[in-house]
Design a protein around this motif. Structure first.
Motif, PDB file in Angstrom:
ATOM      1  N   GLN A  20       2.903   9.617  -9.086  1.00 48.13           N
ATOM      2  CA  GLN A  20       3.714  10.086  -7.834  1.00 48.13           C
ATOM      3  C   GLN A  20       3.549   9.320  -6.939  1.00 48.13           C
ATOM      4  N   ARG A  21       4.402   9.509  -6.057  1.00 54.11           N
ATOM      5  CA  ARG A  21       4.264   8.666  -4.651  1.00 54.11           C
ATOM      6  C   ARG A  21       2.959   8.537  -4.219  1.00 54.11           C
ATOM      7  N   GLU A  22       2.168   9.609  -3.982  1.00 54.61           N
ATOM      8  CA  GLU A  22       0.948   9.529  -3.263  1.00 54.61           C
ATOM      9  C   GLU A  22      -0.136   9.131  -3.899  1.00 54.61           C
ATOM     10  N   GLU A  23       0.106   8.545  -5.391  1.00 56.54           N
ATOM     11  CA  GLU A  23      -1.035   8.160  -6.226  1.00 56.54           C
ATOM     12  C   GLU A  23      -0.383   6.659  -6.615  1.00 56.54           C
ATOM     13  N   THR A  24       0.456   6.038  -6.043  1.00 57.37           N
ATOM     14  CA  THR A  24       0.996   4.729  -6.427  1.00 57.37           C
ATOM     15  C   THR A  24       1.161   3.913  -5.163  1.00 57.37           C
ATOM     16  N   SER A  25       2.343   4.247  -4.309  1.00 57.75           N
ATOM     17  CA  SER A  25       2.735   3.575  -3.141  1.00 57.75           C
ATOM     18  C   SER A  25       1.518   3.896  -2.064  1.00 57.75           C
ATOM     19  N   LYS A  26       0.640   5.188  -1.972  1.00 54.95           N
ATOM     20  CA  LYS A  26      -0.223   5.408  -1.290  1.00 54.95           C
ATOM     21  C   LYS A  26      -1.546   5.881  -2.013  1.00 54.95           C
ATOM     22  N   TYR A  27      -2.547   5.928  -1.273  1.00 50.58           N
ATOM     23  CA  TYR A  27      -3.573   6.391  -2.030  1.00 50.58           C
ATOM     24  C   TYR A  27      -4.138   5.282  -3.008  1.00 50.58           C
ATOM     25  N   THR A  28      -3.854   4.145  -2.973  1.00 47.35           N
ATOM     26  CA  THR A  28      -4.191   3.373  -4.013  1.00 47.35           C
ATOM     27  C   THR A  28      -4.813   2.067  -2.695  1.00 47.35           C
TER      28      THR A  28
END
Lengths: 446, 236
Positions: free
Chosen positions: A295-303
């Motif tokens: 999901q967005r928050e585990e790919t583009s963010k929180y990486t």
């Protein structure tokens, strides 16, 4: 006098008393006292973290020798505040926003006033907020929680259903993965509220997630769950099934009362020790699958971007960390030389904190601090270090060690490994410089 | 003097397993997490079975392998119109971002720069995330108002803005969706934090004479002066 001007400004900026409350005589007293200025006003301003100079005068203290208004006239009745609020002298103890961080307050973050708190429990009203589509207001009667996917029987629960499962009480810290993220390139924000305030620690009451998943019956092929919120951002995170079955909770109470709207009322996920973004608020759906959803928050963010251009993903655990909350830039050491209490917080996503050391000289020599209060798994720990301050400059740091033996690293050690662009998971040692006059600043040291 | 176990070097593949191995004794000792609650035989009998229509209404997530993609289609040209009307006020006509709203396009080859620009084209690993996120959360303040075809068209336009497709007539659909890979997909690695040397340091850290010279201040937050609400002034 600048000091008095500041105080007067503070007074006028205070919110007015709740409508319907009788105008207390102490309010007018406060105004009068402030106009008079001096040590009495400073004493009243204790909540401002601007303590009065020690009273050394040999003249009798009028606060003792004269009858004060609050000593003579009646205070408010029991119906003054059906839901109690902090004393008006604590009006500065509030969450604060850093406006330049984000585009809009509806997809933003504010910060817990750590410098004004003590003990290990964060009061509900000052727990930092992070939401991506505003704080949803949901009638619990209209809320549903669905479990589906790789399960024997997809289920829908109402809040009333959830309240009929066995429930447990657990204290856990929730730390945003981006806490201290603004400090990767160096000291930037003057205040532990801003450098470390994306954290809170409350007691949750909720149902072990395991019980809900078992009720639906997870198929052997199920390895992951997707948690989804009912808010306008439809927040989603993939969580490994092992963690979901281990210690996650579906919680509806914090510190004994219903979750605050901004914390996910009526129900949120609790993912102990792991980054706050995974603790999905306004929880409405749990899907069981065999792979993560990316999901967005585990790919583009929180990486976490590394100097090589590679980025770490699924960096869930929050590492061992600590910070001195007093003194700190918002809470200077204003009492002068003599007995001094240094205090702060320590925590680890790996378990309990076993030890905290404090240095007064920027890390040349360390002293064991005293941990006081409950030492709970994946919870904030409170530490103290008491000493006689000789009035010379201090370079204060704290260094935590958790029960697994992990030692909080220096910021430079983290930069050596990760560069300055990984944003998340900055658990480096914080330095506060205390000047001889007590003014305290966020610095980095050699 | 207390003795502590040396920090465990955790490999990428084993970090997760080790975490749980290590956690278990703690939880057992405290009875935390492991609540000691015995599930009754046959379960609690709470809740009701979810209906297929209800699952369909909420189950909108999409995975990189295409699981969850709805039927539908949309072209770059259609997407440009939709993007201009629904997205450009925050993200800019070309995905360049307005103010501090997210930049969606450009930034290729900047990930090792001092100031990386992380966009769909430069950073995001999977196109499925774009479709999933636009459908669930956009437009900001009016989420879930776009049709499935709209979302295909906007996703196609975002590919075009990032030079991943170059033909304005390109049509994205369920059929060709998983043929498209974003340029940065291979640059995501598993969590190998615990391989870092500082974690392997002796877990009995230095207590006295740890630095040879008196410590000097090398950087001050006051110089930057970005703390809000005049907090810096209040302590003068």
């Amino acid at each position: 006098m600048k000091k008095e001007d500041d105080m007067a400004k503070q007074d006028t900026s205070r919110p007015a008393r709740a409508a319907g409350a009788p105008d207390p005589s102490r309010r007018s007293l406060l105004r009068g006292t402030l106009a008079a200025g001096g040590a009495v006003a400073a004493g009243l301003m204790a909540g401002r973290a601007r303590a009065a100079a020690p009273v050394t005068s040999v003249t009798p203290d009028p606060l003792i020798t004269e009858v004060q208004d609050w000593n003579r006239y009646l205070g408010g009745g029991v119906d003054t505040a059906p839901y109690g609020l902090p004393s008006e002298f604590e009006a500065d103890v509030v969450r604060r926003n850093v406006a330049w961080l984000t585009a809009d307050t509806t997809s933003s973050i504010n910060f817990t006033p750590l410098h004004a708190l003590d003990g290990i429990i964060t009061p509900n009203g000052v727990c930092f907020e992070r939401h991506h589509g505003g704080a949803a207001e949901i009638d619990p009667a209209q809320h549903r929680l669905m479990i589906h996917g790789l399960v024997d029987k997809p289920l829908v629960f109402t809040m009333a259903d959830l309240m009929r499962f066995p429930r447990v009480n657990r204290v856990f810290f929730l730390e945003c993965a981006a806490n201290s993220g603004m400090e990767w390139r160096g000291s930037q924000l003057n205040g532990c509220q801003f450098t470390h305030g994306m954290i809170h620690n409350v007691m949750y009451t909720g149902v072990p997630l395991r019980l809900l998943l078992e009720e639906a019956g997870v198929k052997p092929s199920g390895k992951w769950i997707l948690a989804e919120g009912a808010d306008a951002s439809g927040m989603t995170r993939s969580i490994p099934l092992e963690k979901a079955l281990d210690d996650c909770l579906v919680a509806f109470k914090m510190n004994g009362e219903a979750l605050r709207a901004e914390q996910g009322y009526p129900v949120r996920l609790v993912v102990p020790g792991w980054e706050g973004n995974m603790w999905v608020k306004w929880l409405r759906r749990l899907e069981v699958g065999d792979k993560p959803w990316q999901q967005r928050e585990e790919t583009s963010k929180y990486t976490d971007l590394l100097p090589t251009g590679k980025a770490r993903r699924f960096t869930w655990m929050m590492d061992v960390k600590s910070v001195i909350t007093n003194p700190s830039p918002q809470a200077p050491l204003s009492h002068g030389k003599g007995r001094t209490v240094v205090t702060g917080l320590a925590w680890s996503g790996a378990g309990t904190i076993k030890r905290v050391d404090v240095t007064l000289d920027g890390g040349r020599n360390w002293h064991a601090a005293r941990i006081d209060g409950p030492s709970l798994d994946k919870s904030l720990h409170r530490f103290y270090y008491e000493f006689d301050w000789d009035g010379s400059e201090l370079l204060l740091q704290s260094r935590a060690m958790d029960e697994m033996g992990y030692v909080q690293p220096t910021k430079n050690a983290l930069r050596t490994s990760r560069g300055e662009n990984s944003i998340y998971h900055n658990n480096g040692i914080q330095t506060w410089r205390v000047q001889a006059d007590g003014v305290t600043e966020n610095v980095e040291v050699s | 003097m207390l003795k502590f176990p040396k920090a465990f070097p955790m490999g990428a593949a084993t970090a997760f397993a080790v975490l749980f191995t290590l956690s278990t004794p703690v939880l057992a000792a405290e009875g935390a997490g492991k609540s000691g609650i015995e599930r009754p035989e046959g379960g609690y009998g709470l809740g009701r079975e979810a209906l297929p229509e209800e699952i369909d209404a909420w189950d909108i997530d999409i995975r990189p392998d295409g699981t969850g993609l709805p039927e539908g289609r949309g072209t770059v040209a259609e997407g440009e119109v939709l993007f201009t009307d629904n997205c450009a006020m925050c993200h800019g006509d070309f995905g360049e971002g307005v103010g501090r709203w997210p930049v969606l396009a450009g930034g290729q080859d900047t990930l090792t720069n001092e100031r990386p620009e992380k966009t769909i084209g430069s950073y995001w690993p999977f196109l499925s995330t774009v479709y999933d996120y636009v459908r669930r959360a956009m437009p900001f303040g009016n989420a879930k108002s776009l049709t499935n075809d709209n979302v295909y068209a906007i996703t196609a336009y975002l590919l075009y803005l990032n030079d991943i497709v170059t033909d304005e007539d390109f049509e994205l659909s369920k059929a060709n969706f998983t043929d498209i890979h974003l340029p940065n997909e291979a640059n995501f690695i598993d969590d190998d934090r615990y391989e870092e040397p500082h974690w392997k340091a002796d877990a009995a850290p230095c207590m006295t004479d740890c630095k040879p010279d008196p410590v000097k201040v090398t950087m001050r937050a006051r110089i930057l002066d970005v703390t809000p609400d005049g907090e810096g002034d209040a302590i003068e």
